[in-house]
Design an enzyme around this catalytic site. Structure first.
Site, PDB file in Angstrom:
ATOM      1  N   ARG A 164       0.805  -1.214   0.000  1.00  0.00           N
ATOM      2  CA  ARG A 164       0.000   0.000   0.000  1.00  0.00           C
ATOM      3  C   ARG A 164       0.848   1.278   0.000  1.00  0.00           C
ATOM      4  O   ARG A 164       0.421   2.302  -0.515  1.00  0.00           O
ATOM      5  CB  ARG A 164      -0.884  -0.026   1.247  1.00  0.00           C
TER       6      ARG A 164
ATOM      7  N   LYS B 232      -0.041 -17.970   6.925  1.00  0.00           N
ATOM      8  CA  LYS B 232      -0.906 -18.287   8.049  1.00  0.00           C
ATOM      9  C   LYS B 232      -1.351 -16.987   8.723  1.00  0.00           C
ATOM     10  O   LYS B 232      -0.660 -15.986   8.553  1.00  0.00           O
ATOM     11  CB  LYS B 232      -0.198 -19.207   9.029  1.00  0.00           C
TER      12      LYS B 232
ATOM     13  N   HIS C 172       5.901 -22.755   7.624  1.00  0.00           N
ATOM     14  CA  HIS C 172       7.363 -22.758   7.457  1.00  0.00           C
ATOM     15  C   HIS C 172       8.026 -23.905   8.224  1.00  0.00           C
ATOM     16  O   HIS C 172       9.175 -24.244   7.942  1.00  0.00           O
ATOM     17  CB  HIS C 172       7.967 -21.395   7.807  1.00  0.00           C
TER      18      HIS C 172
ATOM     19  N   LYS D  97      11.695 -26.821   7.141  1.00  0.00           N
ATOM     20  CA  LYS D  97      12.940 -27.018   7.892  1.00  0.00           C
ATOM     21  C   LYS D  97      13.639 -28.296   7.445  1.00  0.00           C
ATOM     22  O   LYS D  97      12.993 -29.308   7.180  1.00  0.00           O
ATOM     23  CB  LYS D  97      12.642 -27.071   9.396  1.00  0.00           C
TER      24      LYS D  97
ATOM     25  N   GLU E 274       9.254 -21.558  23.116  1.00  0.00           N
ATOM     26  CA  GLU E 274       9.879 -20.278  22.753  1.00  0.00           C
ATOM     27  C   GLU E 274      10.259 -19.538  24.025  1.00  0.00           C
ATOM     28  O   GLU E 274       9.546 -19.651  25.034  1.00  0.00           O
ATOM     29  CB  GLU E 274       8.896 -19.410  21.971  1.00  0.00           C
TER      30      GLU E 274
ATOM     31  N   ASP F  18      -2.485 -20.652  17.155  1.00  0.00           N
ATOM     32  CA  ASP F  18      -1.280 -20.105  16.540  1.00  0.00           C
ATOM     33  C   ASP F  18      -0.219 -21.179  16.275  1.00  0.00           C
ATOM     34  O   ASP F  18       0.559 -21.052  15.338  1.00  0.00           O
ATOM     35  CB  ASP F  18      -0.692 -19.019  17.473  1.00  0.00           C
TER      36      ASP F  18
ATOM     37  N   HIS G 196       1.489 -25.910  13.133  1.00  0.00           N
ATOM     38  CA  HIS G 196       2.855 -26.439  13.195  1.00  0.00           C
ATOM     39  C   HIS G 196       2.944 -27.795  13.903  1.00  0.00           C
ATOM     40  O   HIS G 196       3.516 -28.751  13.376  1.00  0.00           O
ATOM     41  CB  HIS G 196       3.784 -25.454  13.898  1.00  0.00           C
TER      42      HIS G 196
ATOM     43  N   LYS H  94       5.084 -19.857  25.162  1.00  0.00           N
ATOM     44  CA  LYS H  94       5.957 -18.685  25.086  1.00  0.00           C
ATOM     45  C   LYS H  94       6.586 -18.440  26.444  1.00  0.00           C
ATOM     46  O   LYS H  94       6.069 -18.878  27.457  1.00  0.00           O
ATOM     47  CB  LYS H  94       5.138 -17.465  24.668  1.00  0.00           C
TER      48      LYS H  94
HETATM   49  P1  NAD Z   1       2.748  -6.291   8.248  1.00  0.00           P
HETATM   50  O1  NAD Z   1       1.614  -5.611   8.934  1.00  0.00           O
HETATM   51  O2  NAD Z   1       4.133  -6.016   8.700  1.00  0.00           O
HETATM   52  O3  NAD Z   1       2.694  -5.956   6.692  1.00  0.00           O
HETATM   53  C1  NAD Z   1       1.488  -5.905   6.001  1.00  0.00           C
HETATM   54  C2  NAD Z   1       1.751  -5.584   4.546  1.00  0.00           C
HETATM   55  O4  NAD Z   1       0.492  -5.566   3.878  1.00  0.00           O
HETATM   56  C3  NAD Z   1       2.386  -4.221   4.288  1.00  0.00           C
HETATM   57  O5  NAD Z   1       3.305  -4.336   3.230  1.00  0.00           O
HETATM   58  C4  NAD Z   1       1.205  -3.355   3.838  1.00  0.00           C
HETATM   59  O6  NAD Z   1       1.566  -2.298   2.953  1.00  0.00           O
HETATM   60  C5  NAD Z   1       0.393  -4.379   3.101  1.00  0.00           C
HETATM   61  N1  NAD Z   1      -1.028  -3.968   3.009  1.00  0.00           N
HETATM   62  C6  NAD Z   1      -1.878  -3.700   4.021  1.00  0.00           C
HETATM   63  N2  NAD Z   1      -3.096  -3.354   3.528  1.00  0.00           N
HETATM   64  C7  NAD Z   1      -2.997  -3.405   2.171  1.00  0.00           C
HETATM   65  C8  NAD Z   1      -3.879  -3.161   1.102  1.00  0.00           C
HETATM   66  N3  NAD Z   1      -5.142  -2.785   1.311  1.00  0.00           N
HETATM   67  N4  NAD Z   1      -3.437  -3.334  -0.142  1.00  0.00           N
HETATM   68  C9  NAD Z   1      -2.167  -3.720  -0.391  1.00  0.00           C
HETATM   69  N5  NAD Z   1      -1.263  -3.972   0.574  1.00  0.00           N
HETATM   70  C10 NAD Z   1      -1.675  -3.817   1.852  1.00  0.00           C
HETATM   71  O7  NAD Z   1       2.397  -7.850   8.298  1.00  0.00           O
HETATM   72  P2  NAD Z   1       3.428  -9.098   8.317  1.00  0.00           P
HETATM   73  O8  NAD Z   1       3.879  -9.297   9.722  1.00  0.00           O
HETATM   74  O9  NAD Z   1       4.444  -8.912   7.260  1.00  0.00           O
HETATM   75  O10 NAD Z   1       2.460 -10.321   7.992  1.00  0.00           O
HETATM   76  C11 NAD Z   1       1.978 -10.563   6.688  1.00  0.00           C
HETATM   77  C12 NAD Z   1       1.247 -11.907   6.687  1.00  0.00           C
HETATM   78  O11 NAD Z   1       2.151 -12.929   7.073  1.00  0.00           O
HETATM   79  C13 NAD Z   1       0.088 -12.002   7.669  1.00  0.00           C
HETATM   80  O12 NAD Z   1      -0.877 -12.862   7.138  1.00  0.00           O
HETATM   81  C14 NAD Z   1       0.724 -12.676   8.891  1.00  0.00           C
HETATM   82  O13 NAD Z   1      -0.246 -13.369   9.663  1.00  0.00           O
HETATM   83  C15 NAD Z   1       1.658 -13.638   8.202  1.00  0.00           C
HETATM   84  N6  NAD Z   1       2.797 -14.059   9.019  1.00  0.00           N
HETATM   85  C16 NAD Z   1       3.687 -13.142   9.483  1.00  0.00           C
HETATM   86  C17 NAD Z   1       4.767 -13.574  10.232  1.00  0.00           C
HETATM   87  C18 NAD Z   1       5.800 -12.607  10.721  1.00  0.00           C
HETATM   88  O14 NAD Z   1       6.774 -13.066  11.332  1.00  0.00           O
HETATM   89  N7  NAD Z   1       5.658 -11.319  10.510  1.00  0.00           N
HETATM   90  C19 NAD Z   1       4.925 -14.930  10.534  1.00  0.00           C
HETATM   91  C20 NAD Z   1       3.987 -15.847  10.031  1.00  0.00           C
HETATM   92  C21 NAD Z   1       2.932 -15.395   9.269  1.00  0.00           C
END
Ligand code: NAD
Length: 489
Positions: free
Chosen positions: A51, A149, A179, A183, A217, A236, A241, A336
């Site tokens: 975004r 996820k 993920h 592994k 963790e 979660d 997992h 955790k």
């Molecule tokens: P984040 O909040 O850091 O990033 C969200 C991203 O989505 C940003 O790039 C934002 O610009 C984009 N976005 C939001 N609304 C938007 C829209 N309307 N149009 C286009 N882009 C849009 O989130 P994250 O932590 O990177 O997580 C992303 C996904 O991965 C989620 O489903 C989360 O559950 C999953 N996930 C994250 C992690 C982690 O370690 N961060 C681990 C496992 C799973």
């Protein structure tokens, strides 16, 4: 041992959420490592789509910084980094609106390559993205989507999400990522089970006393408090997992190592799981670290709800009702702020049926430990005679296959789970991705547990930060005259 890099076909990978935490911490640093390993074809492109309004140069700078921050000790030279950064494109896009889609379509038009779309955004946007990809002509038979996820928060929402994605993509195009399956050790678990004559004949309730799966963790909920409090350890960690690990350890040998053969067998395990009885579950919530409450607050402070009833720890006992496993309990626990960061599967074999030695020689059991972290590897505890002149006394010694030691400097260069899984997407190999029916079956098993807690207004038991969880978890084992294995270092 030199690790072999198998090239993949030319590809365009669009990362929706390309500016987010996951993209910057895992996906792009991982792709960079694949680039340095020579696995990214010359003309492959990575297109960030998010975004935030920024241009290509701004995105390239953002990813340079992310690689510096999250790939800190990975050795590379400037030319490699420049070469990778040069592959990056960026499109500011709105998943829910029309902005940016024409530009993305133009970028993707006319290329004869693998097209992969990684949904690294909130699950609330998965449906919008799938729909727009179709509207803009990008959901063709060559394209694949990678879905992060959480995949739903219960059976109903997972079914709805599967139905939405199925409107635009065939199941063979959908890669639901877990993920843990990427592994090295998890795949080695299959190699050890199905590539050796040694283990499979013993892999059943006649010889296995019980199996433990621990994912512990040391961190708390950190900045994810708001999200985590709506989820909890069961949703979660266990539903995805731990359940996936359970499937791989317990499944029947698939006829072939191909995606559907493996996933069919995993599904049968989930469907054979017994419902979990309320007294076979321990549920906990971590407390603040004494004398360090400001930096290490308790769970309720961390999530900002003094009455939260969400669990940060769960331990449970379950059975698999089939011929192979009838009578062998499976103990699962995850939490955790625990004593150590450790993910491990432990197979505890039964004692020998009769000891030929005197009582003071001791009785021992073989234990096979499969460590996912830290120190990925597999250890088999074997009983031998205690060396020395002290008569016939028995001791356990480990046959250790720590991958970093066993495979030497090249083999030990561990490929991160995300790198491996993304390359599998490009190759079109779904073996290590969850199929829709697997995810639904896993929810069908966890839903009644969670609903039971909600119906009883169950309050998780407090446990000390840095401990092994609430005492109930140890009690669960003690009642069965067993104990949790010590974490390995
Ligand atoms: P984040 O909040 O850091 O990033 C969200 C991203 O989505 C940003 O790039 C934002 O610009 C984009 N976005 C939001 N609304 C938007 C829209 N309307 N149009 C286009 N882009 C849009 O989130 P994250 O932590 O990177 O997580 C992303 C996904 O991965 C989620 O489903 C989360 O559950 C999953 N996930 C994250 C992690 C982690 O370690 N961060 C681990 C496992 C799973």
């Amino acid at each position: 041992m030199v690790s072999r890099v198998i090239p993949v076909d030319p590809f365009d990978l669009v990362i929706f959420g390309g500016t987010g935490d996951l993209a910057r911490r895992k996906i792009l640093p991982g792709l960079f490592r694949r680039f340095c390993a020579g696995q990214m074809p010359e003309n492959a492109r990575v297109i960030g789509a998010a975004r935030t309004e920024m241009d290509r140069a701004g995105y390239q700078q953002m990813i340079r910084e992310a690689i510096a921050e999250f790939n800190g000790d990975f050795e590379h030279d400037k030319a490699q980094l420049d070469g990778f950064i040069d592959r990056l494109e960026y499109v500011a896009i709105d998943a829910k609106g029309e902005d940016g889609w024409a530009e993305l379509q133009k970028l993707m038009a006319g290329t004869e390559r693998v097209e992969a779309y990684y949904f690294s955004v909130s699950p609330a946007l998965f449906g919008d993205l799938a729909e727009r990809l179709q509207q803009w002509g990008m959901a063709d038979a060559q394209s694949r989507i990678v879905v992060e996820k959480p995949f739903g928060r219960d059976l109903k929402t997972a079914q709805a999400l599967n139905a939405t994605l199925a409107k635009y993509f065939d199941e063979s195009q959908i890669y639901r990522i877990d993920h843990y399956l990427g592994k090295e050790t998890v795949q080695n678990l299959m190699a050890v089970r199905f590539g050796n004559m040694l283990f499979e004949p013993l892999w059943n309730s006649q010889y296995v006393d019980h199996i433990q799966i621990t994912v512990a963790e040391t961190v708390g909920v950190g900045g994810r408090g708001e999200y985590y409090d709506k989820s909890g350890a069961m949703r979660d960690m266990v539903q995805n997992h731990l359940m996936q690990l359970l499937c791989l350890i317990a499944m029947e040998p698939p006829a072939r190592f191909d995606p559907d053969a493996v996933r069919d067998e995993k599904l049968k395990v989930i469907r054979a799981l017994d419902p979990v009885l309320p007294h076979h579950i321990a549920r906990g919530q971590y407390q603040a670290e004494p004398c360090n409450e400001a930096e290490q607050p308790g769970y309720r402070t961390a999530v900002g709800d003094p009455r939260s009833r969400t669990e940060s720890f769960v331990a449970l006992k379950t059975h698999i009702s089939n011929w192979r496993w009838a009578g062998t309990p499976f103990y699962l626990r995850t939490g955790k702020r625990m004593a150590a960061r450790s993910s491990e599967i432990t197979v505890v074999f039964k004692e020998t049926p009769h000891s030929i030695f005197t009582e003071d020689a001791g009785r021992h059991r073989n234990v096979l430990s499969i460590r996912l972290q830290p120190n990925e590897g597999i250890t088999l505890g074997v009983t031998i005679k205690e060396p020395g002149p002290g008569g016939m006394r028995l001791v356990d010694v480990p046959l250790d296959m720590t991958f970093a030691d066993a495979l030497g400097p090249d083999g030990s260069e561990q490929v991160d789970a995300y790198e491996r899984l993304i390359m599998d997407v490009i190759r079109g190999n779904q073996t290590l991705f969850m199929r829709g029916d697997e995810v639904e079956a896993a929810w069908a098993w966890t839903d009644p547990i969670i609903q039971g807690w909600e119906a009883r207004n169950d309050v998780p038991k407090p446990y000390d930060s840095g401990s092994d969880g609430p005492t109930d978890a140890n009690e669960l084992m003690r009642r069965d005259q067993r104990q949790w294995r010590e974490y390995s270092a």
